[in-house]
Design a protein around this motif. Structure first.
Motif, PDB file in Angstrom:
ATOM      1  N   LYS B 151     -35.297 -31.405  13.006  1.00  0.00           N
ATOM      2  CA  LYS B 151     -35.837 -30.216  13.674  1.00  0.00           C
ATOM      3  C   LYS B 151     -35.352 -28.942  12.971  1.00  0.00           C
ATOM      4  O   LYS B 151     -36.128 -28.028  12.692  1.00  0.00           O
ATOM      5  CB  LYS B 151     -35.399 -30.220  15.149  1.00  0.00           C
ATOM      6  N   VAL B 152     -34.043 -28.927  12.688  1.00  0.00           N
ATOM      7  CA  VAL B 152     -33.477 -27.738  12.045  1.00  0.00           C
ATOM      8  C   VAL B 152     -33.980 -27.608  10.604  1.00  0.00           C
ATOM      9  O   VAL B 152     -34.266 -26.511  10.132  1.00  0.00           O
ATOM     10  CB  VAL B 152     -31.938 -27.782  12.078  1.00  0.00           C
ATOM     11  N   GLN B 155     -37.052 -25.880  10.758  1.00  0.00           N
ATOM     12  CA  GLN B 155     -36.861 -24.460  11.100  1.00  0.00           C
ATOM     13  C   GLN B 155     -36.492 -23.604   9.892  1.00  0.00           C
ATOM     14  O   GLN B 155     -36.948 -22.472   9.766  1.00  0.00           O
ATOM     15  CB  GLN B 155     -35.748 -24.318  12.142  1.00  0.00           C
ATOM     16  N   LEU B 214     -34.549 -16.024  12.181  1.00  0.00           N
ATOM     17  CA  LEU B 214     -33.921 -17.144  12.895  1.00  0.00           C
ATOM     18  C   LEU B 214     -33.058 -16.634  14.037  1.00  0.00           C
ATOM     19  O   LEU B 214     -33.068 -17.167  15.147  1.00  0.00           O
ATOM     20  CB  LEU B 214     -33.032 -17.941  11.937  1.00  0.00           C
ATOM     21  N   LYS B 217     -34.778 -15.900  17.163  1.00  0.00           N
ATOM     22  CA  LYS B 217     -35.111 -17.070  17.961  1.00  0.00           C
ATOM     23  C   LYS B 217     -33.881 -17.712  18.566  1.00  0.00           C
ATOM     24  O   LYS B 217     -33.860 -18.095  19.722  1.00  0.00           O
ATOM     25  CB  LYS B 217     -35.821 -18.109  17.075  1.00  0.00           C
TER      26      LYS B 217
END
Lengths: 280, 410
Positions: B151-152, B155, B214, B217
């Motif tokens: 997931k990261v 990102q 980032l 978020k």
């Protein structure tokens, strides 16, 4: 010049005598363990048909060091078999491998600890210097006294001779791990053990493997010397050649030592370079 | 920045490298300098009497030249260096009092590891292996940490590279791995040590932008060390300027520019006085695209998207400024009112933005911008016709460009 003589020889002799008489059982136990290792290794390899062992060694060489080295190994080993030195070859190989296993069991932890403790490092450094520069023959005497004649003292003398480079290079490799990698592991809350297993050893692997390679090479150079105390193997043939002035026989045995050295060197060197599976 | 919750509170922190730190602290209190202590006692003063507070979700920059103690101070915060004296209170807990095991536990739960100038990622592991490193140390099971790491990786823009080894990646990509490794851990303090200093200028700026995005978020608390004033001003919500192990000024970029605490800070900022010579017109950018009052909402959105903007100026045919439309609000509006073809002229969609004359000095523009959080500033000529826009980045870039001289001279 002096009215007296420093009795170094008496000290050493009585120290060895003391160890032999007081710790005989310990040495016997150790002797049995080493004999178990080296004898089983030898019998195991002798039980295989030479062709099977050649194929196995060639496959390992191929995997570690590529097909060119593999072809060399096959040719070299076939020559060995052809000139009737197969059994001596297997004996020497098992002696060297056993010594190397012992070197790794003892050398890696010592090397790692030396990297962690400057104090310990400063203590063992002169000892390692001593071990490496002392003429190899000198090790034979106490080895015989502690372990008698035969394979075991040969393994032990080889072990003592081959130990220093692994300790040194393990120490060096771990000390050379970049400071930031250690800081990063610490910052993520790594334990000492995690730091060692997941960062220091993997990053130092190339250097440590160079140490393994070096100690195997040194071990091989000890093979002929160890034959003088009955370790057998290729050294014995070389020795016999010297004693009887049979140049041809001595050369053949020497040639097989070289073949074995090259195969072992390529395999272990290959292991060191395989660190980046990216295949650079 | 609305609610200010204390995250890290540092009180009277000292770090002395040497055999007799008490003696050095005593001498410092008697007014001796770092140099005197070095020559008289052979002890190095790393950090002296540092006190500051970092608030939750802010980017706090420690800025100073080399040897100013910024990296030392940063390493004291997660106790990579042991403080000589003082308190470090994180989430209400004084971490200087933790024992080894408690500290390890605390680091796992509160710190996103650390991001380094030379990346410090493990050469023998793949990107994925590096990114999941923190979770692996915590003993998180494989499936779970894989999932989180992927997931990261997505990102930070590393998708597709998860099986690559570090030596196959460029510097910028490697630092993304470093960043991702930190973000994967469930913690909220990120420590970054000159994280972008080793990258070439173009990539550096890009990484700074990505970090800000980032941060928008993820809302971590970031402690960022840099020697680069430009970077400090771009990234920092607040900046602490350090010299000789001491913090000389803490404040926002604007505060530091307008009220330097002493001559040293002034020297940094002084070159920026060139800013009064520069005018709004000299740093504005042309209006790439604008919306007309007659445009339908979808047309406007398309114009915004096509140019990669976050919003668009509404300008009539006589080039008079009518307002500013933000992309997010417009998209939301379109979603709610699918059938309407015209946009309503009310405050819900059309924002007022500041406009300045193109001859206004840059430092005045800077002051105006401070109160104005959203959107660009429109630049107009004598007849109030829009001729360009100024975004915050370009003001700061222009200001710190003139400050660059001093960075190099020191």
């Amino acid at each position: 010049m002096f009215p007296f003589r420093i009795p170094i020889r008496d000290w050493i002799s009585s120290a060895v005598d003391f160890l032999v008489s007081e710790f005989g059982a310990v040495f016997d136990g150790f002797s049995a363990f080493v004999y178990f290792l080296v004898d089983n290794l030898k019998d195991g390899m002798m039980a295989l048909h030479p062709v099977i062992l050649i194929v196995l060694i060639a496959a390992l060489t191929w995997y570690m060091a590529g097909w060119k080295n593999s072809i060399f190994a096959v040719i070299g080993l076939l020559i060995t078999e052809n000139i009737g030195l197969w059994q001596a070859f297997v004996e020497t190989l098992s002696l060297v491998l056993t010594a190397e296993i012992l070197v790794m069991i003892v050398g890696l932890p010592i090397g790692i600890y030396a990297a962690k403790s400057d104090r310990f490092n400063s203590i063992i450094r002169p000892i390692l210097d001593f071990m490496q520069t002392m003429p190899a023959f000198v090790y034979l005497i106490p080895a015989v006294m502690f372990f008698g004649l035969g394979l075991v003292p040969g393994v032990v003398a080889t072990f003592v001779f081959a130990l220093p480079p692994l300790i040194r290079l393990t120490n060096l490799g771990i000390r050379q791990v970049p400071k930031e990698l250690i800081e990063a592991a610490d910052a993520f809350g790594a334990t000492e053990m995690q730091k060692l297993m997941k960062v220091q050893i993997p990053v130092a692997k190339v250097t440590i493997m160079a140490g393994v390679n070096q100690s195997i090479m040194l071990g091989l150079s000890m093979v002929v010397i160890a034959a003088m105390i009955g370790a057998g193997g290729l050294g014995e043939d070389v020795l016999r050649g010297i004693q009887r002035l049979q140049v041809g026989q001595g050369f053949e045995a020497g040639l097989v030592v070289v073949i074995l050295a090259i195969i072992l060197d390529r395999i272990t060197a290959g292991f060191g370079q395989r660190k980046s599976p990216a295949g650079r | 920045m609305e609610e200010k919750e204390e995250k890290i509170v540092v009180k009277n922190l000292y770090k002395i490298f040497g055999k007799n730190p008490e003696k050095a602290i005593k001498a410092l209190n008697e007014g001796k300098t770092k140099e005197q202590i070095l020559s008289e006692q052979k002890q190095v003063v790393g950090v002296q009497d540092a006190s500051f507070t970092v608030y939750k979700k802010e980017i706090f920059v420690l800025m100073g030249l080399s040897g100013s103690g910024k990296s030392t101070l940063q390493r004291l915060i997660n106790r990579l260096h042991e403080p000589t004296s003082g308190e470090i209170i994180i989430d209400g807990k004084d971490i200087t009092k933790l024992n080894k095991k408690e500290l390890r536990e605390f680091r796992r739960n509160h710190f996103c590891g650390m991001v380094f100038q030379n990346f410090a990622i493990l050469p023998h592991r793949t990107v994925l292996g590096n990114v999941e490193f923190g979770l692996e140390l915590q003993g998180v099971e494989k499936e779970k940490r894989r999932e989180k790491a992927m997931k990261v990786i997505q990102q930070v823009g590393l998708k597709g590279n998860e099986d690559s080894y570090p030596d196959q990646l460029s510097g910028g990509m490697q630092q993304r791995v470093g960043l991702a490794r930190g973000l994967t851990v469930d913690a909220d303090i990120m420590i970054m040590d000159e994280a972008f200093s080793a990258l070439d200028p173009l990539i550096r700026t890009q990484m700074q932008d990505e970090l800000l995005e980032l941060q928008n978020k993820l809302q971590k608390t970031i402690l960022f060390v840099t020697h680069d004033l430009d970077e400090a001003f771009r990234l920092g919500d607040r900046i602490a300027i350090m010299k000789d192990g001491r913090i000389i000024q803490i404040g926002t970029a604007e505060e530091i520019v307008s009220k330097p605490a002493n001559d040293y800070v002034k020297a940094f900022v002084e070159n920026m006085d060139r800013a009064s010579v520069l005018t709004a017109g000299s740093i504005m950018q042309p209006v790439k695209e604008n919306a007309f009052p007659g445009d339908g909402p979808r047309t406007i959105l398309r114009k915004i998207r096509k140019n990669g903007l976050t919003g668009i100026l509404l300008i009539d045919t006589k080039r008079q400024l009518k307002g500013y439309i933000r992309a997010t609000e417009l998209a939301e509006y379109i979603n709610k009112n699918k059938e309407k073809e015209k946009i309503p002229f009310d405050d819900s969609l059309i924002r007022d933005i500041t406009s300045v004359n193109k001859d206004m000095p840059l430092n005045e523009v800077f002051n105006i911008y401070d109160e104005h959080k959203y959107g660009p500033i429109a630049v107009e000529d004598e007849n109030n016709r829009v001729v360009g826009v100024i975004v915050k980045g370009s003001i700061i870039a222009a200001l710190s460009e003139s400050a660059e001289g001093i960075n190099n001279n020191q």
